[in-house]
Design a protein around this motif. Structure first.
Motif, PDB file in Angstrom:
ATOM      1  N   PRO A   1      17.716  11.176   5.352  1.00  0.00           N
ATOM      2  CA  PRO A   1      16.961  11.764   6.457  1.00  0.00           C
ATOM      3  C   PRO A   1      16.992  13.296   6.372  1.00  0.00           C
ATOM      4  CG  PRO A   1      19.160  11.223   7.199  1.00  0.00           C
ATOM      5  CD  PRO A   1      19.092  10.806   5.748  1.00  0.00           C
ATOM      6  N   ALA A   2      16.099  13.946   7.131  1.00  0.00           N
ATOM      7  CA  ALA A   2      16.195  15.397   7.266  1.00  0.00           C
ATOM      8  C   ALA A   2      17.241  15.703   8.333  1.00  0.00           C
ATOM      9  CB  ALA A   2      14.846  15.961   7.673  1.00  0.00           C
TER      10      ALA A   2
ATOM     11  N   ALA B   1      14.617  16.413   3.979  1.00  0.00           N
ATOM     12  CA  ALA B   1      14.835  14.986   3.698  1.00  0.00           C
ATOM     13  C   ALA B   1      14.669  14.696   2.213  1.00  0.00           C
ATOM     14  CB  ALA B   1      13.844  14.154   4.494  1.00  0.00           C
TER      15      ALA B   1
ATOM     16  N   ALA C   1      19.726  14.276  13.042  1.00  0.00           N
ATOM     17  CA  ALA C   1      18.924  13.752  11.940  1.00  0.00           C
ATOM     18  C   ALA C   1      17.554  13.391  12.483  1.00  0.00           C
ATOM     19  CB  ALA C   1      19.600  12.513  11.354  1.00  0.00           C
ATOM     20  N   ASP C   2      16.512  13.486  11.641  1.00  0.00           N
ATOM     21  CA  ASP C   2      15.154  13.246  12.136  1.00  0.00           C
ATOM     22  C   ASP C   2      14.899  11.776  12.461  1.00  0.00           C
ATOM     23  OD1 ASP C   2      15.094  12.310   9.564  1.00  0.00           O
ATOM     24  OD2 ASP C   2      13.156  13.209   9.036  1.00  0.00           O
ATOM     25  N   ASP C   3      15.788  10.874  12.001  1.00  0.00           N
ATOM     26  CA  ASP C   3      15.617   9.462  12.357  1.00  0.00           C
ATOM     27  C   ASP C   3      16.422   9.103  13.615  1.00  0.00           C
ATOM     28  OD1 ASP C   3      18.136   9.608  11.340  1.00  0.00           O
ATOM     29  OD2 ASP C   3      17.798   8.261   9.638  1.00  0.00           O
TER      30      ASP C   3
ATOM     31  N   THR D   1      19.407  13.158   0.534  1.00  0.00           N
ATOM     32  CA  THR D   1      19.400  14.472   1.163  1.00  0.00           C
ATOM     33  C   THR D   1      20.661  15.188   0.713  1.00  0.00           C
ATOM     34  OG1 THR D   1      18.201  13.660   3.067  1.00  0.00           O
ATOM     35  CG2 THR D   1      19.479  15.678   3.377  1.00  0.00           C
TER      36      THR D   1
END
Lengths: 246, 243
Positions: free
Chosen positions: B7-8, B32, B68-70, B183
């Motif tokens: 993830p980012a 990411a 995290a972007d998720d 990542t």
């Protein structure tokens, strides 16, 4: 080979100095017997000394084994639990303020004249050095290894088993080397206070009957056995530590 | 292919250790599935960021957030590789690689470990203990151990800085290949390393973060490619010029 020669050389030198001291001072044999007299006493009483030595060594070995085991278990418990450190550690230090020598009569009173008070004495005298050395080792695990374990989401007990204990083996080995020298002291104190056999008992008996040469012979056997014990433990520890990492 | 695509991440905030300010109001985006390189002088707080990301910041006062972007937790999705290999001297190559499973009480995946040992070129050494390995071989074991964890986020704290130039270049290539899709956040002192490996490059100094345009060619780049050398020079200038 070189080591054996060196030991033989040092022994010969000590015997020579001892002999010269007897000659120079002219002390009577019941104060300071010559090496030759002690050797005669040793060989003419070989069976007697061997019997008493075997009793002392049994006390020392059992005390060493139990003390080491108890020390290892205590050190791991202390390292695992901050609560245990808070409660048990001050008690351990306090117990060291109490001379083990002073406990010998009490132990004899409670446990009689047999092997057990001597085993407990040996155990008590080595418990602290073993616990202390191993505990210090357990608390000094390299930070990087512990960080890695934390990132890996390791379980505390498995960190103890797979990282902290193996990393502390050299520290435990130092504690055991000390224990091998201390354990005979505990056993002999126990025998002095009350016993019917053992090298400490034999020394007191010989002293009381003015058989100073026999007393010296017993003392020398005790010293040699302690050296052999220390040498064996040292070798075993070195073997284990070396084998662990190669 | 990676076990999980990474993830980012977004790191923001300031940090203090024992009341001493380490950095202020930082905003570090970590791309990411790519290599984000963080370059900077010693003592500027790069390792502090990494420790916070790794969940090792108990002694650090962090005022900010890590996300995290998720929108899932980061803990448990990270693996770490440091300058010191942290191999257990009493375990052989195979057992060092599977130490994570041992420490969690999970089943040991020996087949996966064997594949990784082969990928990092250590098959002839699999029964050796760390003392019998060279510095480069030891870092290969650490690399395989990091991969064995199968985590989507990899934090690298100067992992190749103690190696000689040849081995370092080889390790960079191996890491770029094996960490593909993850990542990766790499902390380094070496402008050349950042120029070879960085999809995103930041220079960190006392004034904060400065983004630097990476070479346009894809990772991993040749160390003597003109755009890599240019980027390396630019990074070195930035490191030298800023107090």
């Amino acid at each position: 080979m070189i080591r054996a020669l060196r030991i033989a050389g040092v022994t010969a030198l000590i015997l020579l100095l001892w002999h010269l001291l007897v000659l120079a001072t002219g002390l009577p044999a019941f104060i300071l017997p010559s090496p030759a007299r002690v050797a005669t006493a040793l060989f003419s009483n070989l069976e007697l000394i061997a019997h008493h030595a075997s009793v002392t060594m049994a006390e020392v070995m059992i005390g060493l084994l139990l003390g080491a085991l108890l020390g290892v278990v205590t050190a791991i418990s202390l390292a695992m639990s901050p609560m245990a450190r808070l409660v048990v550690r001050p008690m351990m230090v306090l117990s060291q303020a109490l001379p083990v020598f002073a406990l010998a009569p009490v132990l004899t009173l409670w446990l009689g004249y047999g092997l057990w008070p001597k085993i407990i004495m040996a155990l008590l005298i080595i418990y602290f050095p073993v616990t202390s050395a191993f505990f210090d080792g357990l608390m000094q695990t390299p930070h990087g290894m512990l960080d890695l374990a934390k990132v890996m989401q390791a379980r505390p007990w498995l960190i103890m088993r797979h990282i902290r204990i193996p990393a502390a083996i050299p520290a435990l080995a130092s504690g055991l080397r000390l224990a091998a020298v201390y354990a005979p002291i505990g056993a002999i104190i126990g025998e002095w206070v009350g016993a019917s056999q053992g090298l400490g008992y034999l020394m007191l008996l010989a002293n009381g009957r003015a058989k100073i040469d026999l007393m010296f012979a017993a003392l020398i056997v005790l010293a040699v056995l302690t050296l052999v014990l220390h040498g064996s433990v040292d070798r075993l520890c070195r073997y284990v530590v070396q084998r662990q990492n190669s | 292919m990676p076990d999980n695509p990474g993830p980012a991440l977004q790191f923001t905030g300031s940090a203090k250790i024992a009341g001493t300010r380490i950095f202020d109001k930082l905003n570090l985006p970590i791309a990411a599935g790519k290599w984000t390189c963080l370059l900077g002088p010693s003592g500027v707080g790069k390792t502090t960021i990494l420790r916070l990301l790794a969940g090792l910041g108990d002694h650090i006062e962090h005022d900010g957030r890590i996300s995290a972007d998720d929108h899932q937790m980061i803990a448990g999705r990270i693996s770490l590789m440091a300058q010191t290999d942290n191999l257990m001297p009493w375990l052989d190559v195979h057992d060092n690689i599977v130490i994570g499973s041992r420490l969690r009480g999970d089943e040991i995946q020996s087949a996966k470990a064997e594949v990784l040992i082969e990928q990092v070129g250590l098959t002839p050494h699999r029964h050796k203990k760390p003392n019998a390995l060279s510095g480069g071989q030891r870092q290969r074991v650490a690399l395989a151990r990091t991969l064995m964890e199968g985590r989507p986020i990899v934090l690298l704290d100067e992992p190749f800085s103690a190696l000689d130039s040849k081995i370092r270049a080889e390790m960079q290539e191996l890491a770029a290949r094996l960490f593909a899709g993850k990542t990766v956040c790499l902390i380094t002192h070496d402008p050349g390393e950042a120029a070879r490996l960085g999809d995103v490059i930041f220079v960190m100094n006392m004034n904060g973060l400065q983004s630097v345009e990476p070479p346009s060619s894809p990772v991993i780049r040749d160390y003597d490619a003109p755009d890599v050398l240019l980027c390396q020079g630019q990074l070195l200038r930035l490191l030298r010029d800023v107090p």
